[in-house]
Scaffold this active site. Sequence first.
Site, PDB file in Angstrom:
ATOM      1  N   ILE A  36      64.169  91.953   9.787  1.00  0.00           N
ATOM      2  CA  ILE A  36      63.659  93.294   9.437  1.00  0.00           C
ATOM      3  C   ILE A  36      64.824  94.234   8.544  1.00  0.00           C
ATOM      4  CG2 ILE A  36      63.164  95.482  10.949  1.00  0.00           C
ATOM      5  CD1 ILE A  36      62.538  93.491  13.060  1.00  0.00           C
ATOM      6  N   ASN A  57      77.040  88.680   9.742  1.00  0.00           N
ATOM      7  CA  ASN A  57      77.955  87.552   9.949  1.00  0.00           C
ATOM      8  C   ASN A  57      77.015  86.209   9.951  1.00  0.00           C
ATOM      9  OD1 ASN A  57      76.245  87.176  12.384  1.00  0.00           O
ATOM     10  ND2 ASN A  57      78.051  87.034  13.688  1.00  0.00           N
ATOM     11  N   PHE A 110      70.636  96.665  13.507  1.00  0.00           N
ATOM     12  CA  PHE A 110      69.939  95.600  13.753  1.00  0.00           C
ATOM     13  C   PHE A 110      70.360  94.509  14.265  1.00  0.00           C
ATOM     14  CE2 PHE A 110      67.809  97.572   9.684  1.00  0.00           C
ATOM     15  CZ  PHE A 110      66.546  97.843  10.401  1.00  0.00           C
ATOM     16  N   LYS A 143      68.016  87.639  19.245  1.00  0.00           N
ATOM     17  CA  LYS A 143      66.750  88.088  19.593  1.00  0.00           C
ATOM     18  C   LYS A 143      65.861  86.968  20.393  1.00  0.00           C
ATOM     19  CE  LYS A 143      64.554  86.990  15.370  1.00  0.00           C
ATOM     20  NZ  LYS A 143      63.436  87.333  14.375  1.00  0.00           N
ATOM     21  N   SER A 158      63.059  97.166  21.668  1.00  0.00           N
ATOM     22  CA  SER A 158      61.696  96.289  21.661  1.00  0.00           C
ATOM     23  C   SER A 158      60.622  96.783  22.849  1.00  0.00           C
ATOM     24  CB  SER A 158      62.392  94.911  22.086  1.00  0.00           C
ATOM     25  OG  SER A 158      61.272  94.025  22.096  1.00  0.00           O
ATOM     26  N   TYR A 205      67.680  88.707  27.095  1.00  0.00           N
ATOM     27  CA  TYR A 205      67.723  89.384  25.839  1.00  0.00           C
ATOM     28  C   TYR A 205      67.191  90.947  26.233  1.00  0.00           C
ATOM     29  CZ  TYR A 205      65.311  91.142  21.872  1.00  0.00           C
ATOM     30  OH  TYR A 205      64.905  92.206  20.661  1.00  0.00           O
ATOM     31  N   LYS A 237      68.658  94.872  25.362  1.00  0.00           N
ATOM     32  CA  LYS A 237      68.163  96.258  24.740  1.00  0.00           C
ATOM     33  C   LYS A 237      68.077  97.236  25.856  1.00  0.00           C
ATOM     34  CE  LYS A 237      67.206  94.261  20.819  1.00  0.00           C
ATOM     35  NZ  LYS A 237      68.079  94.571  19.801  1.00  0.00           N
ATOM     36  N   ASN A 241      57.769  82.359  17.651  1.00  0.00           N
ATOM     37  CA  ASN A 241      56.972  83.358  17.672  1.00  0.00           C
ATOM     38  C   ASN A 241      55.474  83.041  17.168  1.00  0.00           C
ATOM     39  OD1 ASN A 241      59.785  85.293  17.283  1.00  0.00           O
ATOM     40  ND2 ASN A 241      58.398  85.842  18.941  1.00  0.00           N
ATOM     41  N   ARG A 292      48.495  91.531  21.578  1.00  0.00           N
ATOM     42  CA  ARG A 292      49.699  91.952  21.161  1.00  0.00           C
ATOM     43  C   ARG A 292      49.576  93.155  20.108  1.00  0.00           C
ATOM     44  NH1 ARG A 292      50.777  89.746  24.904  1.00  0.00           N
ATOM     45  NH2 ARG A 292      52.230  88.091  25.396  1.00  0.00           N
ATOM     46  N   PRO A 303      55.682  80.623  30.270  1.00  0.00           N
ATOM     47  CA  PRO A 303      56.474  81.226  31.357  1.00  0.00           C
ATOM     48  C   PRO A 303      56.725  82.870  30.948  1.00  0.00           C
ATOM     49  CG  PRO A 303      57.049  79.218  31.391  1.00  0.00           C
ATOM     50  CD  PRO A 303      56.231  79.282  30.244  1.00  0.00           C
ATOM     51  N   GLY A 304      56.622  83.654  31.708  1.00  0.00           N
ATOM     52  CA  GLY A 304      56.947  85.130  31.054  1.00  0.00           C
ATOM     53  C   GLY A 304      56.013  85.867  30.250  1.00  0.00           C
TER      54      GLY A 304
END
Length: 337
Positions: free
Chosen positions: A12, A32, A80, A84, A124, A148, A152, A198, A230, A292-293
């Site tokens: 991004i 980095n 940013f 992630k 997010s 994660y 956030k 993803n 989504r 899961p999740g």
Amino acid sequence: MAILITGGAGYIGSHTMVEFLTAGRELVVVDNFMNSKPESLRRVKEITGKDFRFYEVDLLDRDKLEKVFLENEIEACIHFAGLKAVGESCEKPLLYYHNNITGTLNLCELLAKYGAKRIVFSSSATVYGKPASVPITEDFPTSTTNPYGETKLMIERILADLVKADPEWSVSVLRYFNPIGAHPSGRIGEDPQGIPNNLLPYVSQVATGRREFLSIFGDDYATHDGTGVRDYIHVVDLARAHLSAIEYAEKTTGIDYFNIGTGVGYSVLDIVHAYETATGAKVPYRIAPRRPGDIDECYANPEKAAKVLGWRAEYGLEEMCRHAYGWQSQNPNGYDK
Ligand code: NAD
Ligand code: WQD
């Protein structure tokens, strides 16, 4: 006066750099390269024909980071830099807490010290946990299920406390939904290391023959075709939201939260079909167990960003898929030659 971009070499960040440089803004960039390659920055220069100052700095290295502030006049920051991957955050929680939280603390201390109390933060939709309904507005309750997402939420709270303690701060929290696609030139895009977590990078790798088939994680969700829904947003639209957010931050103080999505939900099968239609490529798939999740449905009400920031997503799903394919087919190994 320059805008500091942390994590600018990432997916991004690189697209946002293109929009800012094209708009004539001066940038100072730190990264980095823990999840990116220098080549993305070279291509940002190639696309825009513009230059910027770059520092290879880890946000955890406060002294090295301070040099960036000593050598430049920073007026605001787009933050940013962070790790992630949801699954990895469950395996390595300390890495995620340390990198994302400590990095942000170092950054905010220096922004305050050098009088640049303006930050746009990459949050997010994950902070909405399992929403009670859709579309989601910014006042929905927040919760998370993994380290994660916890980072956030914690950072959102740190920024809120900062504003409470010092009203000179201006903080815009952008809650991204699902960024996909690539720059229309096909020169920069998402470059996941190893097997993509993803959906879109996976679909692109199947469409270009690097992987055999897509596993669709569950077809028994409470959605129109049983697969997860989504809010996919073109990364260039997302990048442009940062321009609007910085302009807003320049005029205001306090903290504000914005959903950055299109307001339209698409299922996994919708994506597969749209990708095939947009590109002419085949995306073979198999139905696999749920991951899961995962939740059934997640999409934004993006009206607040439209009203307050004057920003709205412009690209449609066809372009998101076509541009993702353009990047993947021109760069089958990402930034590696
Ligand atoms: P990315 O991994 O491509 O980019 C992040 C960049 O930050 C990388 O270049 C990485 O090398 C750098 N970085 C990480 N830790 C650092 C540190 N300690 N010091 C210096 N640099 C560091 O990720 P992205 O997809 O571009 O995401 C950017 C931000 O947006 C992240 O904070 C992410 O959590 C958030 N976000 C991403 C998505 C998504 O689906 N891509 C969705 C919501 C929010
Ligand atoms: C989308 C849909 C999957 C891969 C994640 C993070 C979130 C945010 C964005 C950072 C779901 C299905 C996926 C595959 C599939 N990132 N899928 N097969 O889970 O909405 O969000 O990225 O903040 O925090 O959780 O995105 O792209 O992983 O999944 O069927 O191989 O595609 O089940 O329905 P998700 P995703």
